[in-house]
Write a protein that holds these residues in place. Sequence first.
Motif, PDB file in Angstrom:
ATOM      1  N   CYS A  25      39.563  96.627  59.206  1.00  9.70           N
ATOM      2  CA  CYS A  25      38.886  97.055  57.972  1.00  9.70           C
ATOM      3  C   CYS A  25      37.761  98.026  58.294  1.00  9.70           C
ATOM      4  O   CYS A  25      37.567  99.028  57.591  1.00  9.70           O
ATOM      5  N   ARG A  31      42.660  97.595  54.189  1.00 10.49           N
ATOM      6  CA  ARG A  31      41.724  97.597  53.058  1.00 10.49           C
ATOM      7  C   ARG A  31      41.202  96.183  52.830  1.00 10.49           C
ATOM      8  O   ARG A  31      41.992  95.240  52.786  1.00 10.49           O
ATOM      9  N   PRO A  32      39.883  96.019  52.697  1.00  9.38           N
ATOM     10  CA  PRO A  32      39.354  94.666  52.448  1.00  9.38           C
ATOM     11  C   PRO A  32      39.770  94.151  51.080  1.00  9.38           C
ATOM     12  O   PRO A  32      39.859  94.920  50.118  1.00  9.38           O
ATOM     13  N   THR A  33      40.047  92.861  51.000  1.00 13.03           N
ATOM     14  CA  THR A  33      40.387  92.253  49.712  1.00 13.03           C
ATOM     15  C   THR A  33      39.131  91.964  48.896  1.00 13.03           C
ATOM     16  O   THR A  33      39.212  91.808  47.681  1.00 13.03           O
ATOM     17  N   GLU A  34      37.981  91.884  49.571  1.00  9.46           N
ATOM     18  CA  GLU A  34      36.699  91.705  48.888  1.00  9.46           C
ATOM     19  C   GLU A  34      35.675  92.610  49.558  1.00  9.46           C
ATOM     20  O   GLU A  34      35.762  92.887  50.756  1.00  9.46           O
ATOM     21  N   GLY A  35      34.695  93.044  48.782  1.00  2.95           N
ATOM     22  CA  GLY A  35      33.620  93.837  49.350  1.00  2.95           C
ATOM     23  C   GLY A  35      34.066  95.248  49.702  1.00  2.95           C
ATOM     24  O   GLY A  35      35.173  95.683  49.376  1.00  2.95           O
ATOM     25  N   THR A  36      33.183  95.960  50.386  1.00  4.08           N
ATOM     26  CA  THR A  36      33.447  97.346  50.770  1.00  4.08           C
ATOM     27  C   THR A  36      33.031  97.566  52.213  1.00  4.08           C
ATOM     28  O   THR A  36      32.190  96.842  52.752  1.00  4.08           O
ATOM     29  N   ASN A  43      32.391 105.182  51.410  1.00  2.37           N
ATOM     30  CA  ASN A  43      33.250 104.022  51.176  1.00  2.37           C
ATOM     31  C   ASN A  43      34.622 104.312  51.775  1.00  2.37           C
ATOM     32  O   ASN A  43      35.381 105.129  51.263  1.00  2.37           O
ATOM     33  N   ARG A 199      35.405  84.267  57.238  1.00  2.00           N
ATOM     34  CA  ARG A 199      34.026  84.216  56.745  1.00  2.00           C
ATOM     35  C   ARG A 199      33.063  83.935  57.883  1.00  2.00           C
ATOM     36  O   ARG A 199      33.401  83.232  58.837  1.00  2.00           O
TER      37      ARG A 199
END
Length: 219
Positions: A25, A31-36, A43, A199
Amino acid sequence: MLLPRGRFLAVMGRSGSGKSTMLNCAAGLDRPTEGTVTIGGTNVAALGERDRTRLRRDRVGFVFQELNLLPALSVRENVALPLLLAEEHGRNRTRERDPLRCADRALALVGLEERAEARPAQLSGGQRQRVAVARALVTAPAVVLADEPTGALDPVTAHEVLDLLRRTVTAHGPAVLMVTHDPAAAAAADRTVFLAAGRITATLEHPSPAEVLRELARW
């Protein structure tokens, strides 16, 4: 998670914890599934494929355990390769961006300028890893992504490579994001984060190897 220029971050976690996905990522390969993910305010996920490739080429350096040095090329040519590829994709050459001049400067940073004409097979494992670091630095990147850079090295050589990465961060300012299983390697970083199921579960600032081992023992 913020990683400013001039900072060294180590990432640890069990197999399947998300370390490789984090690197992918960060490099714009996934591509991240959450966040940037942003590099220099850009970006990454919002870019098209061509612009992501250009950003990786110009702003990101890579150091891998496998090294990926081309045996038929000299050390200088291996280090210059990212800039030579950039020229093929339309970047104009200038004196300051001349690939071989830049390669020589990068080799001087890692203490291998005298081996510029050697082939990778003529170098020790530690020297080949230093060539890989020089190649990662040749584009003056904003961030260097290192995937187990000491995993195949003996402890003495691993310490030399980690010291080189540490000095690179301090003297030349890129951020370094390193995935490692080695507590001694993690202790070379400014910060170590621990991943589980994608996480962050713990963070240590300027840890000692003993502190890293204590955290690992909690898993």
